[in-house]
Design a protein around this motif. Structure first.
Motif, PDB file in Angstrom:
ATOM      1  N   TYR A   1      49.954  78.406  18.309  1.00 23.28           N
ATOM      2  CA  TYR A   1      49.880  79.250  19.498  1.00 23.28           C
ATOM      3  C   TYR A   1      49.407  78.401  20.666  1.00 23.28           C
ATOM      4  O   TYR A   1      48.877  77.310  20.487  1.00 23.28           O
ATOM      5  CB  TYR A   1      48.936  80.432  19.278  1.00 23.28           C
ATOM      6  CG  TYR A   1      47.534  80.016  18.873  1.00 23.28           C
ATOM      7  CD1 TYR A   1      46.564  79.783  19.829  1.00 23.28           C
ATOM      8  CD2 TYR A   1      47.186  79.851  17.546  1.00 23.28           C
ATOM      9  CE1 TYR A   1      45.291  79.388  19.479  1.00 23.28           C
ATOM     10  CE2 TYR A   1      45.918  79.466  17.178  1.00 23.28           C
ATOM     11  CZ  TYR A   1      44.975  79.237  18.145  1.00 23.28           C
ATOM     12  OH  TYR A   1      43.719  78.838  17.789  1.00 23.28           O
TER      13      TYR A   1
ATOM     14  N   GLY B   1      44.681  80.072  25.176  1.00 22.44           N
ATOM     15  CA  GLY B   1      44.646  81.259  26.019  1.00 22.44           C
ATOM     16  C   GLY B   1      44.164  80.975  27.428  1.00 22.44           C
ATOM     17  O   GLY B   1      43.602  79.908  27.730  1.00 22.44           O
TER      18      GLY B   1
ATOM     19  N   TRP C   1      41.644  82.215  29.085  1.00 22.68           N
ATOM     20  CA  TRP C   1      40.194  82.069  29.221  1.00 22.68           C
ATOM     21  C   TRP C   1      39.767  80.648  28.862  1.00 22.68           C
ATOM     22  O   TRP C   1      38.915  80.052  29.520  1.00 22.68           O
ATOM     23  CB  TRP C   1      39.468  83.078  28.341  1.00 22.68           C
ATOM     24  CG  TRP C   1      39.610  84.468  28.831  1.00 22.68           C
ATOM     25  CD1 TRP C   1      40.563  85.377  28.458  1.00 22.68           C
ATOM     26  CD2 TRP C   1      38.791  85.120  29.811  1.00 22.68           C
ATOM     27  NE1 TRP C   1      40.385  86.548  29.137  1.00 22.68           N
ATOM     28  CE2 TRP C   1      39.295  86.419  29.975  1.00 22.68           C
ATOM     29  CE3 TRP C   1      37.691  84.726  30.560  1.00 22.68           C
ATOM     30  CZ2 TRP C   1      38.735  87.324  30.851  1.00 22.68           C
ATOM     31  CZ3 TRP C   1      37.126  85.638  31.423  1.00 22.68           C
ATOM     32  CH2 TRP C   1      37.649  86.917  31.566  1.00 22.68           C
ATOM     33  N   ARG C   2      40.359  80.099  27.818  1.00 27.44           N
ATOM     34  CA  ARG C   2      40.020  78.740  27.396  1.00 27.44           C
ATOM     35  C   ARG C   2      40.492  77.724  28.443  1.00 27.44           C
ATOM     36  O   ARG C   2      39.771  76.795  28.793  1.00 27.44           O
ATOM     37  CB  ARG C   2      40.661  78.443  26.049  1.00 27.44           C
ATOM     38  CG  ARG C   2      40.265  77.108  25.478  1.00 27.44           C
ATOM     39  CD  ARG C   2      40.743  76.908  24.064  1.00 27.44           C
ATOM     40  NE  ARG C   2      40.468  77.996  23.161  1.00 27.44           N
ATOM     41  CZ  ARG C   2      39.291  78.249  22.601  1.00 27.44           C
ATOM     42  NH1 ARG C   2      38.265  77.478  22.890  1.00 27.44           N
ATOM     43  NH2 ARG C   2      39.129  79.255  21.779  1.00 27.44           N
TER      44      ARG C   2
ATOM     45  N   ASP D   1      40.661  88.369  17.714  1.00 32.05           N
ATOM     46  CA  ASP D   1      41.379  88.950  18.852  1.00 32.05           C
ATOM     47  C   ASP D   1      40.502  89.065  20.094  1.00 32.05           C
ATOM     48  O   ASP D   1      40.972  89.513  21.132  1.00 32.05           O
ATOM     49  CB  ASP D   1      41.971  90.309  18.479  1.00 32.05           C
ATOM     50  CG  ASP D   1      40.921  91.328  18.112  1.00 32.05           C
ATOM     51  OD1 ASP D   1      39.756  90.944  17.875  1.00 32.05           O
ATOM     52  OD2 ASP D   1      41.265  92.523  18.051  1.00 32.05           O
TER      53      ASP D   1
ATOM     54  N   ASP E   1      41.271  82.562  23.266  1.00 33.80           N
ATOM     55  CA  ASP E   1      42.724  82.423  23.207  1.00 33.80           C
ATOM     56  C   ASP E   1      43.450  83.753  23.227  1.00 33.80           C
ATOM     57  O   ASP E   1      44.582  83.837  23.687  1.00 33.80           O
ATOM     58  CB  ASP E   1      43.137  81.660  21.944  1.00 33.80           C
ATOM     59  CG  ASP E   1      42.733  80.203  22.003  1.00 33.80           C
ATOM     60  OD1 ASP E   1      42.822  79.618  23.093  1.00 33.80           O
ATOM     61  OD2 ASP E   1      42.327  79.669  20.959  1.00 33.80           O
ATOM     62  N   PHE E   2      42.824  84.817  22.721  1.00 36.50           N
ATOM     63  CA  PHE E   2      43.558  86.065  22.521  1.00 36.50           C
ATOM     64  C   PHE E   2      42.929  87.294  23.164  1.00 36.50           C
ATOM     65  O   PHE E   2      43.391  88.399  22.914  1.00 36.50           O
ATOM     66  CB  PHE E   2      43.724  86.323  21.020  1.00 36.50           C
ATOM     67  CG  PHE E   2      44.487  85.244  20.329  1.00 36.50           C
ATOM     68  CD1 PHE E   2      45.826  85.045  20.611  1.00 36.50           C
ATOM     69  CD2 PHE E   2      43.877  84.402  19.430  1.00 36.50           C
ATOM     70  CE1 PHE E   2      46.542  84.043  19.991  1.00 36.50           C
ATOM     71  CE2 PHE E   2      44.580  83.404  18.802  1.00 36.50           C
ATOM     72  CZ  PHE E   2      45.913  83.221  19.083  1.00 36.50           C
TER      73      PHE E   2
ATOM     74  N   ARG F   1      45.298  89.853  24.704  1.00 37.54           N
ATOM     75  CA  ARG F   1      46.639  89.375  24.350  1.00 37.54           C
ATOM     76  C   ARG F   1      46.918  89.726  22.896  1.00 37.54           C
ATOM     77  O   ARG F   1      47.040  88.872  22.032  1.00 37.54           O
ATOM     78  CB  ARG F   1      46.735  87.867  24.549  1.00 37.54           C
ATOM     79  CG  ARG F   1      46.570  87.429  25.987  1.00 37.54           C
ATOM     80  CD  ARG F   1      46.593  85.913  26.125  1.00 37.54           C
ATOM     81  NE  ARG F   1      47.825  85.359  25.614  1.00 37.54           N
ATOM     82  CZ  ARG F   1      47.894  84.184  24.972  1.00 37.54           C
ATOM     83  NH1 ARG F   1      46.822  83.478  24.759  1.00 37.54           N
ATOM     84  NH2 ARG F   1      49.040  83.728  24.541  1.00 37.54           N
TER      85      ARG F   1
ATOM     86  N   ALA G   1      50.166  88.242  21.236  1.00 29.54           N
ATOM     87  CA  ALA G   1      50.041  86.821  20.914  1.00 29.54           C
ATOM     88  C   ALA G   1      49.169  86.632  19.675  1.00 29.54           C
ATOM     89  O   ALA G   1      49.450  85.761  18.840  1.00 29.54           O
ATOM     90  CB  ALA G   1      49.453  86.061  22.098  1.00 29.54           C
TER      91      ALA G   1
END
Length: 183
Positions: free
Chosen positions: A33, A36, A38-39, A154, A158-159, A162, A165
């Motif tokens: 993946y 995200g 935020w990262r 989640d 990263d997620f 999302r 994703a």
């Protein structure tokens, strides 16, 4: 109308059902993946701050204080290294196993040592902070029974917000586990 070129995701003639990830080389470590927002925003903020520290180091060097400038250069190098490490955090898979890359620690579990890779409902950390919320996490169940922190959640960087994703990424990692754990 098929186009006779290779796409960024898979080869032109490759069937998406035949492979767990759209890469031909299963020996190298891959994150299934993208990092995200935020990262990426946190890493970009750190790099922006490091650029200001480097500018300050240059000004301090021109002023003649080498000890202060070297402290600023070291601080900027630590910030740049932290931003790069932050971008590498996450779950990585290969033919050899699954790897959980944390900021300070990396854990690799060979596929032969895993009993299952599954998504579970459990309290998870919100963006890595101590606050926990109810969410989903992708966990690796080891044959030895040793606990392993969740690979991804989640509500991580990263997620967060999302869900689609997260579902795609967990399905892909679970597919790798099913394919390589059995043989």
């Amino acid at each position: 109308m098929p186009l006779p070129f290779l796409t960024a995701d898979r080869a032109f003639d490759a069937d998406a059902q035949d492979i767990a990830l759209p890469f031909d080389d299963h020996d190298s470590w891959r994150r299934p993946y993208r990092p995200g927002p935020w990262r990426v925003a946190a890493a970009a903020g750190l790099l922006l701050l490091a650029s200001f520290v480097l500018l300050a180091a240059m000004i301090i060097t021109l002023a003649g204080s080498l000890s202060g400038a070297s402290a600023c250069f070291v601080l900027a190098a630590v910030m740049i290294g932290g931003a790069l490490r932050l971008l590498r955090v996450g779950a990585w898979v290969s033919l050899h196993g699954v790897r959980r890359v944390g900021f300070f620690r990396t854990t690799t579990v060979p596929w032969a040592s895993t009993a299952a890779v599954r998504t579970v409902q459990q309290p998870v950390k919100w963006l890595g902070f101590p606050r926990t919320v109810q969410g989903q996490a992708l966990v690796v169940v080891r044959r030895s029974g040793e606990p392993l922190p969740p690979l991804v959640t989640d509500h991580n960087a990263d997620f967060l917000a999302r869900a689609e994703a997260f579902e795609r990424a967990t399905d892909t990692i679970e597919a790798w586990g099913d394919e390589y754990r059995t043989g």
